[in-house]
Design a protein around this motif. Structure first.
Motif, PDB file in Angstrom:
ATOM      1  N   ILE A  73      43.944  35.141 -54.754  1.00 56.86           N
ATOM      2  CA  ILE A  73      44.874  35.999 -55.468  1.00 56.86           C
ATOM      3  C   ILE A  73      45.426  35.265 -56.679  1.00 56.86           C
ATOM      4  CG2 ILE A  73      46.990  37.358 -55.274  1.00 56.86           C
ATOM      5  CD1 ILE A  73      45.903  36.919 -52.082  1.00 56.86           C
ATOM      6  N   SER A  74      44.837  35.577 -57.829  1.00 51.63           N
ATOM      7  CA  SER A  74      45.228  34.896 -59.060  1.00 51.63           C
ATOM      8  C   SER A  74      46.245  35.727 -59.828  1.00 51.63           C
ATOM      9  CB  SER A  74      43.997  34.658 -59.931  1.00 51.63           C
ATOM     10  OG  SER A  74      44.400  34.374 -61.251  1.00 51.63           O
ATOM     11  N   LEU A  75      47.333  35.100 -60.219  1.00 48.02           N
ATOM     12  CA  LEU A  75      48.316  35.749 -61.085  1.00 48.02           C
ATOM     13  C   LEU A  75      48.261  35.122 -62.467  1.00 48.02           C
ATOM     14  CD1 LEU A  75      51.322  36.167 -58.624  1.00 48.02           C
ATOM     15  CD2 LEU A  75      49.891  37.952 -59.565  1.00 48.02           C
ATOM     16  N   LEU A  76      47.036  34.777 -62.885  1.00 44.37           N
ATOM     17  CA  LEU A  76      46.862  34.085 -64.158  1.00 44.37           C
ATOM     18  C   LEU A  76      46.094  34.935 -65.159  1.00 44.37           C
ATOM     19  CD1 LEU A  76      47.103  31.521 -65.846  1.00 44.37           C
ATOM     20  CD2 LEU A  76      45.460  30.414 -64.389  1.00 44.37           C
ATOM     21  N   GLN A  77      45.686  36.137 -64.776  1.00 46.71           N
ATOM     22  CA  GLN A  77      44.805  36.918 -65.639  1.00 46.71           C
ATOM     23  C   GLN A  77      45.464  37.281 -66.971  1.00 46.71           C
ATOM     24  OE1 GLN A  77      41.814  36.983 -65.109  1.00 46.71           O
ATOM     25  NE2 GLN A  77      40.770  38.802 -65.826  1.00 46.71           N
ATOM     26  N   ALA A  78      46.762  37.622 -66.944  1.00 45.56           N
ATOM     27  CA  ALA A  78      47.447  37.956 -68.194  1.00 45.56           C
ATOM     28  C   ALA A  78      47.463  36.760 -69.144  1.00 45.56           C
ATOM     29  CB  ALA A  78      48.864  38.432 -67.916  1.00 45.56           C
ATOM     30  N   GLY A  79      47.526  35.557 -68.583  1.00 45.26           N
ATOM     31  CA  GLY A  79      47.468  34.348 -69.400  1.00 45.26           C
ATOM     32  C   GLY A  79      46.178  34.297 -70.202  1.00 45.26           C
ATOM     33  N   PHE A  80      45.051  34.634 -69.558  1.00 47.41           N
ATOM     34  CA  PHE A  80      43.756  34.625 -70.266  1.00 47.41           C
ATOM     35  C   PHE A  80      43.712  35.727 -71.318  1.00 47.41           C
ATOM     36  CE2 PHE A  80      42.319  32.842 -66.023  1.00 47.41           C
ATOM     37  CZ  PHE A  80      42.466  31.540 -66.455  1.00 47.41           C
ATOM     38  N   ILE A  81      44.323  36.876 -71.002  1.00 47.09           N
ATOM     39  CA  ILE A  81      44.409  37.944 -72.001  1.00 47.09           C
ATOM     40  C   ILE A  81      45.122  37.419 -73.245  1.00 47.09           C
ATOM     41  CG2 ILE A  81      45.549  40.143 -72.527  1.00 47.09           C
ATOM     42  CD1 ILE A  81      44.915  41.085 -69.761  1.00 47.09           C
ATOM     43  N   GLY A  82      46.223  36.710 -73.019  1.00 43.88           N
ATOM     44  CA  GLY A  82      46.975  36.150 -74.136  1.00 43.88           C
ATOM     45  C   GLY A  82      46.151  35.152 -74.939  1.00 43.88           C
ATOM     46  N   ILE A  83      45.406  34.283 -74.223  1.00 45.33           N
ATOM     47  CA  ILE A  83      44.574  33.283 -74.911  1.00 45.33           C
ATOM     48  C   ILE A  83      43.555  33.980 -75.820  1.00 45.33           C
ATOM     49  CG2 ILE A  83      42.835  31.485 -74.574  1.00 45.33           C
ATOM     50  CD1 ILE A  83      45.447  30.445 -73.730  1.00 45.33           C
ATOM     51  N   GLY A  84      42.859  34.972 -75.263  1.00 50.27           N
ATOM     52  CA  GLY A  84      41.869  35.703 -76.056  1.00 50.27           C
ATOM     53  C   GLY A  84      42.509  36.397 -77.245  1.00 50.27           C
ATOM     54  N   GLY A  85      43.652  37.047 -76.992  1.00 50.28           N
ATOM     55  CA  GLY A  85      44.353  37.763 -78.053  1.00 50.28           C
ATOM     56  C   GLY A  85      44.809  36.839 -79.166  1.00 50.28           C
ATOM     57  N   TYR A  86      45.402  35.710 -78.773  1.00 53.02           N
ATOM     58  CA  TYR A  86      45.884  34.773 -79.789  1.00 53.02           C
ATOM     59  C   TYR A  86      44.732  34.130 -80.555  1.00 53.02           C
ATOM     60  CZ  TYR A  86      50.916  34.858 -79.256  1.00 53.02           C
ATOM     61  OH  TYR A  86      52.226  35.242 -79.300  1.00 53.02           O
TER      62      TYR A  86
END
Lengths: 348, 290
Positions: A73-86
């Protein structure tokens, strides 16, 4: 430790290729019909909404590889979204201001070319996923959840503190994003670009889940000790799943930034990670296509509820609690119900 | 760095640390005994602060407000455990994450319904509002010193209760082997409900103490919750001693990180510390045996 697995995890194997492909094709066809429908209704906002659905569906489908199939159960997916977006936003920012990105070890310049920025967003997210995954995967169970949550917050704070790129206010994309000079950011072409990527990801992921690799990660989710006893080292399989999931999360974030011409730390808050997990579970853990339906239902429900009251999150929270209590298999369960009824009808 | 600044930042760090400990103590015990992950712990922190602010407004007495608000938060926590969370002990971590995530949305929104989106003031009484010269040339706010003292007293009391009393023995027994403790006659369900209530009250206390320093507003519990998770992970899940040491470590490292390092790095330093400790000891510094 309580080990009650959703029965649906095992069902994946038993479903035939056609049974698995049918809902997938149906969803993609339905999504492809959205732009003509929106034009018929003369409501371009619908296209915007469903672009968002597709972008989040990519992140959720990817997350399902970890949460659903690997039981991590990863709660890190939004972090990767941010990395890609930035990645996309920062490259575009340097392109518009005609500033070099770095001069060492080699000179890097910015770009507004999505054919370069999108893969790069996925790549950067993959690298971060590899590093954080290597640390988080040393732990398991609740430690893993807390560690991924902490890393999500770390990435969030990093971009909040990054004043050079807007800090808490986020970063606007001012130039025109393009693919080798062709403008793709018009609403309808961009929609089909996103949908095309989602379709490819769905098919590839379906093949991946059925491959040797897929069998190993699903087996690891069910009983790691047995898999180890068979002589299979678990870490590399989990790490590959985590990195693929993170890279696709980065791609999703890159598309998100391109679609809204903007990215901010709010797009990578830990609550967004929680929402993505809700989308996955709402859609159905054990299916490749489930999270697409989950993302669609989630985002449409969010829009409808928020148009009624500013206190819509109260209802939304209750929906999540009730869903967790009763709808164990998500929307995918409803589909398998349809299949069962159809089969018993045709057998008659 | 001048001596006065070092002392002041050190005090800030320790004070932040004891506050984190109050949050992490409940979290780590709840997790240790029931293997239950509770994202809604931060909502109790928020509830404590809002209850205290409302009570100060009604009674006009800060101390009375604290004395009522802390057990009230405990009762709220017990209620939450009884109505919803109790059903989730035997469920997967995923279900626990989902249901407590839903609870956060519900509790945040109820708070917003009652108190509105604007931060609520939590005024300090005159006796705590000034500052004291703690060392020659170093003056420090009285309220922050009070937090430090209260936090230290609670930490010692909690440690004594958990390590040296019969009730504490039940808690530890439940944490290290729930089934065995249960078959030896410990009513683990009851012990757990009590631990949950005490954990909630401690979270409420932390929220009240944070109230006058930060703002009393909706969602105030989320950032501190994640830091409490970091503390729990570093200390080792289920360990009070680990939580205390990790909380002080995080408090001090975070405070000095923000002062000494550039902002982008300073805000990340505790997470990097966590990563290093997890890479070295995946089970935390003081994992429970058993």
């Amino acid at each position: 430790m309580p080990l009650i697995r959703p029965a649906t995890v095992q069902q994946f194997r038993t479903a035939s290729f056609n049974e698995r492909m049918a809902p997938l094709i149906l969803l993609v066809v339905l999504l492809a019909l959205v732009p003509p429908l929106a034009q018929a209704l003369d409501d371009p906002f619908i296209i915007k909404l469903f672009t968002r659905v597709i972008v989040f569906a990519i992140a959720a489908v990817a997350l399902n590889l970890v949460v659903g199939f690997s039981d991590l159960i990863s709660l890190l997916q939004a972090g990767f979204i941010g990395i890609g977006g930035y990645t996309v936003a920062i490259l575009a920012n340097h392109d518009v201001n005609a500033e070099v990105l770095t001069t060492w070890p080699f000179v890097l310049v910015g770009t507004s070319n999505l054919a370069i920025a999108l893969p790069l967003g996925a790549l950067v997210a993959a690298v971060i996923a590899a590093v954080t995954g290597l640390i988080c995967l040393r732990t398991s169970g609740a430690y893993f959840i807390m560690a991924t949550l902490a890393f999500n917050q770390m990435l969030y704070y990093f971009f909040v503190a990054l004043q050079r790129y807007g800090g808490e206010d986020g970063l606007q994309i001012l130039g025109n994003l393009h693919v080798f000079g062709f403008n793709v950011t018009k609403r309808v072409p961009f929609y089909y670009v996103c949908l095309g990527m989602l379709a490819v990801i769905l098919v590839v992921l379906d093949r991946l889940i059925d491959s040797r690799f897929g069998v190993v990660i699903r087996a690891l989710a069910q009983n790691e000790r047995r898999v180890v006893a068979l002589g299979i080292p678990p870490l590399r399989y989990k790490l590959v799943a985590f990195v693929i999931s993170g890279a696709l999360g980065g791609l999703s974030g890159a598309l998100l930034a391109a679609s809204q011409q903007f990215i901010s730390p709010a797009d990578m808050a830990w609550t967004r990670s929680g929402e993505l997990v809700v989308m996955v579970v709402l859609g159905g853990l054990a299916t490749v296509w489930g999270p697409v339906a989950g993302a669609a239902v989630f985002l449409v429900l969010e829009l409808v509820l928020s148009s009624y009251s500013i206190h819509w999150q109260l209802v939304f929270g209750l929906v999540i609690i009730v869903m967790t209590l009763y709808l164990r298999g998500g929307l995918a369960d409803l589909w398998s119900l349809v299949v069962r009824v159809y089969k018993s009808e045709s057998a008659r | 760095m001048p001596y006065a600044l070092i002392v002041e930042q050190l005090l800030n760090g320790v004070q932040f640390g004891v506050m984190l400990f109050l949050m992490a103590a409940g979290l780590t015990l709840v997790f240790g005994i029931m293997n239950m992950i509770n994202l809604a712990h931060g909502a109790l922190y928020m509830a404590g602060a809002f209850l205290a602010a409302a009570l100060v407004h009604v009674t006009g007495n800060f101390f009375l407000a604290v004395i009522i608000a802390v057990p009230a938060t405990g009762v709220l926590g017990a209620l939450m455990e009884f109505v919803v969370l109790r059903r989730f002990y035997v469920r997967t971590h995923l279900d626990q994450v989902l249901v407590t995530f839903g609870l956060i949305l519900v509790l945040n929104e109820i708070t917003r319904l009652i108190w509105g989106p604007v931060p609520v003031p939590l005024p300090l009484p005159a006796i705590l509002a000034g500052s004291i010269e703690v060392f020659p040339g170093v003056s420090y706010p009285t309220f922050r010193l009070t937090i430090l003292a209260v936090g230290a007293v609670v930490a010692v009391a909690l440690y004594l209760v958990v390590v040296h009393t019969r009730a504490g023995m039940w808690v530890r027994a439940g944490a290290s082997n729930r089934t065995m403790a249960s078959s030896l006659g410990v009513n683990v369900d009851f012990v757990f409900s009590m631990v949950f209530a005490v954990g909630a009250a401690l979270a409420g206390l932390a929220g009240i103490m944070a109230g006058p320093i930060f703002a009393v507003q909706v969602g105030m519990g989320d950032p501190i919750l994640i830091l409490a998770f970091v503390v729990t992970v570093i200390g080792g899940i289920g360990s009070i001693r680990g939580a205390f040491i990790a909380a002080l470590m995080i408090g001090i490292v975070d405070t000095f990180g923000r002062v000494l390092l550039p902002p982008a790095l300073g805000s990340m330093v505790i997470f990097i510390l966590m990563a290093m400790i997890l890479a070295w000891r995946p089970q935390g510094l003081f994992p429970l045996q058993g």
